[in-house]
Design an enzyme around this catalytic site. Sequence first.
Site, PDB file in Angstrom:
ATOM      1  N   GLU A 190     -11.372 -10.754  -0.868  1.00 55.14           N
ATOM      2  CA  GLU A 190     -11.014  -9.945   0.300  1.00 55.14           C
ATOM      3  C   GLU A 190     -12.274  -9.336   0.897  1.00 55.14           C
ATOM      4  OE1 GLU A 190      -6.669  -8.691   0.229  1.00 55.14           O
ATOM      5  OE2 GLU A 190      -7.775  -7.148  -0.820  1.00 55.14           O
ATOM      6  N   GLY A 245      -7.532  -5.070   7.270  1.00 51.52           N
ATOM      7  CA  GLY A 245      -6.935  -4.133   8.213  1.00 51.52           C
ATOM      8  C   GLY A 245      -7.679  -4.025   9.532  1.00 51.52           C
ATOM      9  N   GLU A 294      -9.923  -0.721  -1.412  1.00 50.43           N
ATOM     10  CA  GLU A 294      -9.574   0.684  -1.116  1.00 50.43           C
ATOM     11  C   GLU A 294      -9.676   1.537  -2.377  1.00 50.43           C
ATOM     12  OE1 GLU A 294      -5.844  -0.148   0.803  1.00 50.43           O
ATOM     13  OE2 GLU A 294      -6.922  -1.058   2.468  1.00 50.43           O
ATOM     14  N   SER A 318      -6.595  -9.542   6.998  1.00 52.70           N
ATOM     15  CA  SER A 318      -5.970  -9.843   8.292  1.00 52.70           C
ATOM     16  C   SER A 318      -5.302 -11.220   8.324  1.00 52.70           C
ATOM     17  CB  SER A 318      -6.984  -9.679   9.428  1.00 52.70           C
ATOM     18  OG  SER A 318      -7.449  -8.337   9.459  1.00 52.70           O
ATOM     19  N   HIS A 323      -8.730  -3.387  -5.855  1.00 52.83           N
ATOM     20  CA  HIS A 323      -8.675  -3.503  -4.392  1.00 52.83           C
ATOM     21  C   HIS A 323      -9.813  -2.685  -3.788  1.00 52.83           C
ATOM     22  CE1 HIS A 323      -7.246  -3.088  -0.277  1.00 52.83           C
ATOM     23  NE2 HIS A 323      -6.475  -4.133  -0.508  1.00 52.83           N
ATOM     24  N   LYS A 366       0.838  -1.209   0.000  1.00 55.02           N
ATOM     25  CA  LYS A 366       0.000   0.000   0.000  1.00 55.02           C
ATOM     26  C   LYS A 366       0.872   1.257   0.000  1.00 55.02           C
ATOM     27  CE  LYS A 366      -3.505  -2.646   2.412  1.00 55.02           C
ATOM     28  NZ  LYS A 366      -4.714  -2.639   3.184  1.00 55.02           N
TER      29      LYS A 366
HETATM   30  C1  PEP Z   1      -5.215  -5.914   1.821  1.00 48.47           C
HETATM   31  O1  PEP Z   1      -5.293  -4.706   1.918  1.00 48.47           O
HETATM   32  O2  PEP Z   1      -5.150  -6.446   0.702  1.00 48.47           O
HETATM   33  C2  PEP Z   1      -5.223  -6.684   3.046  1.00 48.47           C
HETATM   34  C3  PEP Z   1      -5.612  -7.927   2.994  1.00 48.47           C
HETATM   35  O3  PEP Z   1      -4.848  -6.021   4.199  1.00 48.47           O
HETATM   36  P1  PEP Z   1      -4.667  -6.676   5.659  1.00 48.47           P
HETATM   37  O4  PEP Z   1      -3.851  -7.946   5.478  1.00 48.47           O
HETATM   38  O5  PEP Z   1      -3.926  -5.635   6.448  1.00 48.47           O
HETATM   39  O6  PEP Z   1      -6.019  -6.959   6.182  1.00 48.47           O
END
Ligand code: PEP
Length: 260
Positions: A170, A176, A100, A216, A98, A11
């Site tokens: 995801e 996160g 985000e 996570s 993603h 990121k």
């Molecule tokens: C990600 O942003 O792709 C992700 C999985 O983040 P995290 O592992 O911190 O949850």
Amino acid sequence: MRRPIIAANWKLNMLRQEAHDFVVAFLSELNNPTQDASLDIVIAPPFTALDATRQALTASNVALAGQNLSFESSGAFTGEISAEMLRDAGCRYCIVGHSERRSLFAETNTDVARKVRALLEADLQPIVCVGETLDERESGRDQAVLAAQLDGSLEGLEPEDTRNLILAYEPVWAIGTGRTATPEQAQATHAFIRNHLRAGPLGDQAKTLRIQYGGSVKPDNIRTLMAQPDIDGALVGGASLRPDSFARIVRFDQPENTPS
Ligand code: PEP
């Protein structure tokens, strides 16, 4: 047999020197990953650290990825990076869609589909992210949301594109937050995704599609996640920022006192 693929998503983190130092420490933790042909390891640094990361990775089998790209190939698009530029910088993969980027930068399924096409045309492998919010899961809309994301983001894909495609499930509520989907929840969703694509654009090739779990992922949950039949790897955010923790993830390590 699907070859596992574990990817680090750094990121908006890592200056060039930090990226270099990370790679040196990570490779030494792994004890010569050039010999390890059993899985694919990928690091996605920010654009400015791509070159420093590439140089430090030379002579390892760890591959480089972009975190985003433009679907345009060249021209008056200030601030954008093309697929060909990513390839020129040494990338083999690029993360697309993603959550985000979808939620903070208004990226749509149509944008994602155009980016996937641009990557495939440049001989790069897209890592396409999909995932539902907590509200969508709790109101029972998760599968409908995922189906719409898959159909929109992979529009125009042919079955033969499967070997160059990676999918990442995801769940937004797990990114996160420290809250991971249980292995059973993740497995059920991965199976749903595979079946959906099998019935749709990929046909039987969906059996060979690699689907990562992200949200996570940590050294102490990677092994149980990877034990699920439809989980073929992980996309790792926070826990990929420390070389020791990312090394433990790619080795599927558990803490010593945790029964396996
Ligand atoms: C990600 O942003 O792709 C992700 C999985 O983040 P995290 O592992 O911190 O949850």
